[in-house]
Write a protein that holds these residues in place. Structure first.
Motif, short mmCIF file in Angstrom:
data_model
loop_
_atom_site.label_atom_id
_atom_site.label_comp_id
_atom_site.label_asym_id
_atom_site.label_seq_id
_atom_site.Cartn_x
_atom_site.Cartn_y
_atom_site.Cartn_z
N VAL A 14 0.84 -1.20 0.00
CA VAL A 14 0.00 0.00 0.00
C VAL A 14 0.87 1.24 0.00
O VAL A 14 1.94 1.27 0.61
CB VAL A 14 -0.96 0.00 1.22
N VAL A 15 0.42 2.26 -0.72
CA VAL A 15 1.00 3.60 -0.67
C VAL A 15 -0.18 4.55 -0.45
O VAL A 15 -1.18 4.46 -1.17
CB VAL A 15 1.76 3.98 -1.95
N CYS A 21 -5.50 6.08 -1.16
CA CYS A 21 -4.89 4.83 -0.70
C CYS A 21 -4.80 3.90 -1.91
O CYS A 21 -5.82 3.45 -2.44
CB CYS A 21 -5.74 4.21 0.40
N PHE A 22 -3.58 3.64 -2.34
CA PHE A 22 -3.33 2.81 -3.53
C PHE A 22 -2.78 1.46 -3.09
O PHE A 22 -1.81 1.40 -2.33
CB PHE A 22 -2.34 3.52 -4.45
N ALA A 35 3.89 3.67 -12.77
CA ALA A 35 3.16 4.73 -13.47
C ALA A 35 1.97 5.23 -12.64
O ALA A 35 1.68 6.43 -12.61
CB ALA A 35 2.68 4.21 -14.83
N GLU A 36 1.31 4.31 -11.95
CA GLU A 36 0.17 4.71 -11.12
C GLU A 36 0.64 5.49 -9.88
O GLU A 36 0.01 6.47 -9.48
CB GLU A 36 -0.62 3.47 -10.70
N ILE A 37 1.75 5.07 -9.29
CA ILE A 37 2.31 5.82 -8.16
C ILE A 37 2.71 7.23 -8.60
O ILE A 37 2.47 8.21 -7.89
CB ILE A 37 3.52 5.07 -7.56
N LEU A 63 2.44 6.90 3.72
CA LEU A 63 2.37 5.53 4.23
C LEU A 63 2.83 4.61 3.11
O LEU A 63 2.19 4.54 2.05
CB LEU A 63 0.94 5.19 4.65
N ILE A 64 3.94 3.93 3.31
CA ILE A 64 4.42 2.90 2.40
C ILE A 64 4.55 1.63 3.22
O ILE A 64 5.32 1.59 4.19
CB ILE A 64 5.76 3.28 1.75
#
Length: 274
Positions: A14-15, A21-22, A35-37, A63-64
């Motif tokens: 998760v990032v 929240c990805f 690319a999404e980050i 948050l990583i």
């Protein structure tokens, strides 16, 4: 907080920031993940190792972390200025969104890990009323007589001058207590203190986050709240010191030895006099 998912596999990482929240699964094509980050957070990690080992330092405001869906646990990846589960609203909101029951944090003392968990009910998303200071018992007699004074010489060459440094979580204070003990002698101790009225950002927050060109925010106190690292510009009176604890690696705080605990009258005075 909005959840962004690009694959339906159970997520492993998760990032997240205040708004997004990805999540992703570690076996995914990392160029797609990167690319999404970049789209969501403005940086492009080269690999999962690069995200975990480089960008946790470059973007410690985020948050990583690693997700363990079976155990419903989140492991925060990062060093001393990583987000603190106890007071970071990003961690609290992400945990609720992802159905996480607890967050795990790890700090290394030499080769030995200090591992602890924060339950969802203890993720407050705000600065707690009790803060912690790590030091060595070589100074304990003076501290109990005079409190934590800002006019004392610092134990550190580049930091610690004219402030008392405090943390939201006792294990983080224990990390600094062990470093001080190694440098100055004595055994590490953690002091539980009533939160002072005035707080500023910790030296590490200022230098590793606020002044970091990779971090978008320049709000020092917002960053300090996320990391759970603070500085009091005023001395902390002896009345405000509520407990003296002996930290133990990877042992819950309630099992630490308590050398001294304030009584009812002192606890009441600590509210009035802070």
């Amino acid at each position: 907080m909005k959840l962004v998912v690009i694959d339906q596999s159970p997520p492993t990482h998760v990032v997240a920031n205040q708004n997004t929240c990805f999540t992703f699964e570690k076996s995914m094509n990392f160029s797609v993940v990167s690319a999404e980050i970049d789209r969501l957070f403005g940086f492009e990690p080269l690999s999962l190792d690069d995200l975990a080992n480089v960008w946790t330092k470059n973007r410690a405001d985020l948050l990583i972390g690693a997700l363990h869906p079976d155990a419903k646990t989140l492991t925060i990846i990062g060093d001393g200025v990583a987000l603190d589960p106890h007071c970071s609203s990003v961690i609290r909101n992400a945990a609720k969104l992802l159905g996480v029951h607890c967050a795990r944090r790890i700090l290394l003392h030499g080769l030995l890990p200090d591992i602890w968990q924060t339950e969802l009910r203890d993720m407050r998303g705000r600065i707690p009323s009790i803060l912690y200071h790590g030091t060595t018992d070589a100074y304990l007699d003076h501290i109990l007589a005079e409190g934590l004074r800002t006019d004392r010489p610092s134990n550190w060459e580049n930091a610690g001058k004219d402030h008392v440094y405090m943390t939201a979580t006792p294990q983080t204070a224990a990390f600094h207590a062990r470093r001080t003990s190694d440098r100055c002698g004595g055994s590490p101790i953690v002091l539980a203190c009533r939160k002072p009225w005035r707080l500023q950002a910790d030296w590490d927050v200022e230098n590793q986050l606020t002044l970091n060109p990779n971090v978008p925010s320049r709000d020092s106190m917002l960053l300090a709240k996320g990391a759970g690292l603070f500085a009091s510009p005023s001395s902390v009176s002896r009345t405000a010191i509520l407990e003296v604890l002996e930290p133990q690696l990877s042992v819950p705080v309630f099992n630490w030895t308590c050398r001294k605990r304030a009584g009812f009258i002192q606890r009441t005075l600590s509210w009035i006099q802070r």
